[in-house]
Design an enzyme around this catalytic site. Structure first.
Site, mmCIF file in Angstrom:
data_model
loop_
_atom_site.group_PDB
_atom_site.id
_atom_site.type_symbol
_atom_site.label_atom_id
_atom_site.label_comp_id
_atom_site.label_asym_id
_atom_site.label_seq_id
_atom_site.Cartn_x
_atom_site.Cartn_y
_atom_site.Cartn_z
ATOM 1 N N ASP A 185 36.468 43.480 94.287
ATOM 2 C CA ASP A 185 37.037 42.446 95.145
ATOM 3 C C ASP A 185 37.485 41.233 94.354
ATOM 4 O O ASP A 185 38.393 40.510 94.763
ATOM 5 C CB ASP A 185 36.004 42.000 96.188
ATOM 6 C CG ASP A 185 36.017 42.882 97.422
ATOM 7 O OD1 ASP A 185 36.929 43.715 97.553
ATOM 8 O OD2 ASP A 185 35.106 42.727 98.261
ATOM 9 N N HIS A 217 32.391 40.511 106.154
ATOM 10 C CA HIS A 217 33.824 40.230 106.310
ATOM 11 C C HIS A 217 34.168 39.918 107.764
ATOM 12 O O HIS A 217 34.970 39.026 108.054
ATOM 13 C CB HIS A 217 34.661 41.428 105.855
ATOM 14 C CG HIS A 217 35.031 41.392 104.409
ATOM 15 N ND1 HIS A 217 35.791 40.391 103.851
ATOM 16 C CD2 HIS A 217 34.746 42.243 103.395
ATOM 17 C CE1 HIS A 217 35.960 40.625 102.556
ATOM 18 N NE2 HIS A 217 35.328 41.743 102.256
ATOM 19 N N GLU A 240 38.701 52.863 102.667
ATOM 20 C CA GLU A 240 39.320 51.824 101.847
ATOM 21 C C GLU A 240 38.585 51.717 100.510
ATOM 22 O O GLU A 240 39.171 51.766 99.438
ATOM 23 C CB GLU A 240 39.265 50.483 102.588
ATOM 24 C CG GLU A 240 39.811 49.316 101.778
ATOM 25 C CD GLU A 240 39.525 47.973 102.436
ATOM 26 O OE1 GLU A 240 40.161 46.984 102.029
ATOM 27 O OE2 GLU A 240 38.660 47.904 103.329
ATOM 28 N N HIS A 241 37.269 51.534 100.578
ATOM 29 C CA HIS A 241 36.416 51.495 99.395
ATOM 30 C C HIS A 241 35.475 52.703 99.438
ATOM 31 O O HIS A 241 34.859 52.967 100.468
ATOM 32 C CB HIS A 241 35.560 50.225 99.369
ATOM 33 C CG HIS A 241 36.340 48.954 99.469
ATOM 34 N ND1 HIS A 241 36.482 48.263 100.655
ATOM 35 C CD2 HIS A 241 37.016 48.251 98.530
ATOM 36 C CE1 HIS A 241 37.211 47.181 100.446
ATOM 37 N NE2 HIS A 241 37.557 47.149 99.163
ATOM 38 N N HIS A 274 84.348 65.219 98.948
ATOM 39 C CA HIS A 274 83.362 65.342 97.876
ATOM 40 C C HIS A 274 83.853 66.322 96.803
ATOM 41 O O HIS A 274 83.734 66.070 95.598
ATOM 42 C CB HIS A 274 82.020 65.833 98.436
ATOM 43 C CG HIS A 274 81.196 64.768 99.087
ATOM 44 N ND1 HIS A 274 81.600 64.108 100.218
ATOM 45 C CD2 HIS A 274 79.979 64.239 98.749
ATOM 46 C CE1 HIS A 274 80.669 63.233 100.566
ATOM 47 N NE2 HIS A 274 79.679 63.286 99.687
ATOM 48 N N GLN A 291 30.447 44.299 102.928
ATOM 49 C CA GLN A 291 31.547 44.571 103.852
ATOM 50 C C GLN A 291 31.262 44.011 105.230
ATOM 51 O O GLN A 291 32.146 43.484 105.898
ATOM 52 C CB GLN A 291 31.783 46.086 103.946
ATOM 53 C CG GLN A 291 32.300 46.698 102.677
ATOM 54 C CD GLN A 291 33.556 46.022 102.168
ATOM 55 O OE1 GLN A 291 34.607 46.058 102.815
ATOM 56 N NE2 GLN A 291 33.459 45.378 101.016
#
Length: 433
Positions: free
Chosen positions: A356, A258, A322-323, A415, A255
């Site tokens: 991934d 990134h 996230e992970h 209605h 990670q």
């Protein structure tokens, strides 16, 4: 890595904070580019592509010949590997198909739900420091399975005005033929409004930097739907003394490379992994080609010790990663207890990087604690549900009185009349028999 020892619940608010993304500062620039693309179309896209990407393009479309020839530039090993990824992603997303849901809610009243593809979708594929061909698969495969009629792929060109062959080859595998060499704010604007060259879409999906994120959010002001808000990549690992420190360090670094703002968190119910993983990080980062980026990200990494697994779980759900990697003997406890996570990786031999690329799950996931309310991209991201109902004469007699009473209670006479007229017609028909 910053180490925290048994922090209190009250301190969670501070610990779960991500780097603040003040997108409001970007909105003036994004708005300017949006307005220009809306007014001038391709001319504005050319201008900003030259300004931001350093290349002046005569046209944006990648022709069929380039797409077909892309595989010539790729090794056999790469093509075999991407084929494995393709098949696994396809298998997992095909399994997400659901049948029509139909039920008779009361005699004569039949309701059902069917899913239909979003007709026009735009896929944004980053191409900056790394051309993310894997994102083509993650977005293109479910779009293809869903049956989206028009799939538009945009990705920024390199200095030679081309896309990486890995991207065009992955697009070819997904059956995508409309590929455009455009990135950044101008690409999102083009997908939002449409230009002479680039079609307008109904939904935009895919990762991107803060400029792309701000542009996607502005696109929602123009009746465009997006997949989710995006932020820096994240991984939270929960471990105990049975975990392998080298494995954990490798996952965290996957990670860290990134970007400098990537988020890495190690939660442990034992103090030994914190020290051992920190040492492993220092050794492994030396071997990385992107070690400068990784080292910068590691400055904000956290190691957190908790006395109990219950405290650890409370923090994990508050953080909403996230992970989420489970490298603990208490596997079942964390699997059953996790409420907020984008994707979960279970056991020492389940590296996050498998998800991934090739295990089959989607890697386009909610960050910045949005896992509390968003799902990752999946087949349903490319579908919408339509509900239907069919009521027989007998069914209207069964449900009609209730509708009349409810409509009258809300003061909506028309209605009520829509039901009353039909009930009167049914009564007259019955009287004639």
């Amino acid at each position: 890595m910053k180490i925290y020892n048994n922090p209190s619940t009250e301190s969670f608010t501070e610990l779960i904070q991500r780097p603040e993304q003040d997108l409001s500062k970007l909105i003036p620039l994004v708005t300017t580019i949006f307005n220009e693309v809306k007014a001038k179309g391709d001319k504005a896209v050319v201008k900003y592509t030259e300004l931001f990407d350093g290349v002046r393009l005569e046209g944006f479309s990648v022709n069929t010949e380039v797409i077909q020839e892309s595989e010539k530039y790729l090794s056999k090993e790469f093509k075999n590997a991407i084929e494995v990824a393709y098949k696994n992603i396809e298998t997992f997303h095909k399994a997400q198909k659901t049948n029509k849901v139909e039920v008779e809610t009361m005699p004569g009243v039949v309701c059902w739900q069917e899913k239909k593809p979003i007709q026009k979708v735009g896929l944004y594929i980053p191409g900056g420091s790394a051309a993310l061909f894997s994102s083509v698969l993650m977005l293109g495969i479910p779009a293809q399975i869903a049956g989206c009629k028009e799939i538009i792929l945009v990705s920024p060109p390199n200095k030679k005005g081309k896309l990486a062959p890995e991207i065009t080859y992955a697009a070819k595998l997904c059956g995508i033929t409309k590929i455009y060499k455009v990135g950044g704010i101008q690409a999102i604007a083009a997908l939002t409004f449409g230009t002479k060259s680039i079609p307008k879409v109904y939904k935009i999906l895919g990762p991107g930097n803060q400029y792309v994120t701000a542009a996607k959010q502005l696109a929602t002001n123009y009746n465009i739907v997006i997949d989710m808000p995006a932020g820096p990549s994240e991984l939270l690992v929960v471990a105990d003394k049975t975990a392998n420190p080298a494995f954990i360090a490798a996952d965290l670094l996957s990670q860290a490379e990134h970007g400098e703002d990537s988020q890495m968190v190690l939660v442990s119910t034992s103090k030994s992994p914190l020290r051992e993983v920190e040492n492993a990080l220092k050794e492994q980062v030396k071997t990385l080609s992107r070690r400068e980026i990784a080292n910068k990200a590691l400055e904000n990494a956290m190691g957190i010790y908790f006395d109990t697994k219950e405290q650890a779980l409370d923090f994990i759900n508050a953080y909403a990663p996230e992970h989420f990697s489970i490298q603990s003997k208490e596997t079942s406890f964390f699997i059953n207890g996790v409420q907020n996570a984008g994707s979960v990786f279970i056991g020492s031999f389940t590296p996050e990087s498998a998800g991934d690329y090739a295990s089959g799950t989607n890697h386009t996931l909610p960050t910045n604690a949005f896992a509390k309310q968003y799902s990752g991209v999946n087949l349903d991201s490319f579908l919408k549900s339509i509900t239907y109902q069919e009521i027989s004469k007998k069914g209207l007699q069964n449900i009609g009185k209730s509708v009349e009473i409810l409509a009258e209670a809300e003061g909506l006479q028309a209605h009520k009349n829509a039901v009353s007229l039909r009930l009167e017609t049914i009564k007259n028909l019955n009287d004639e028999k």
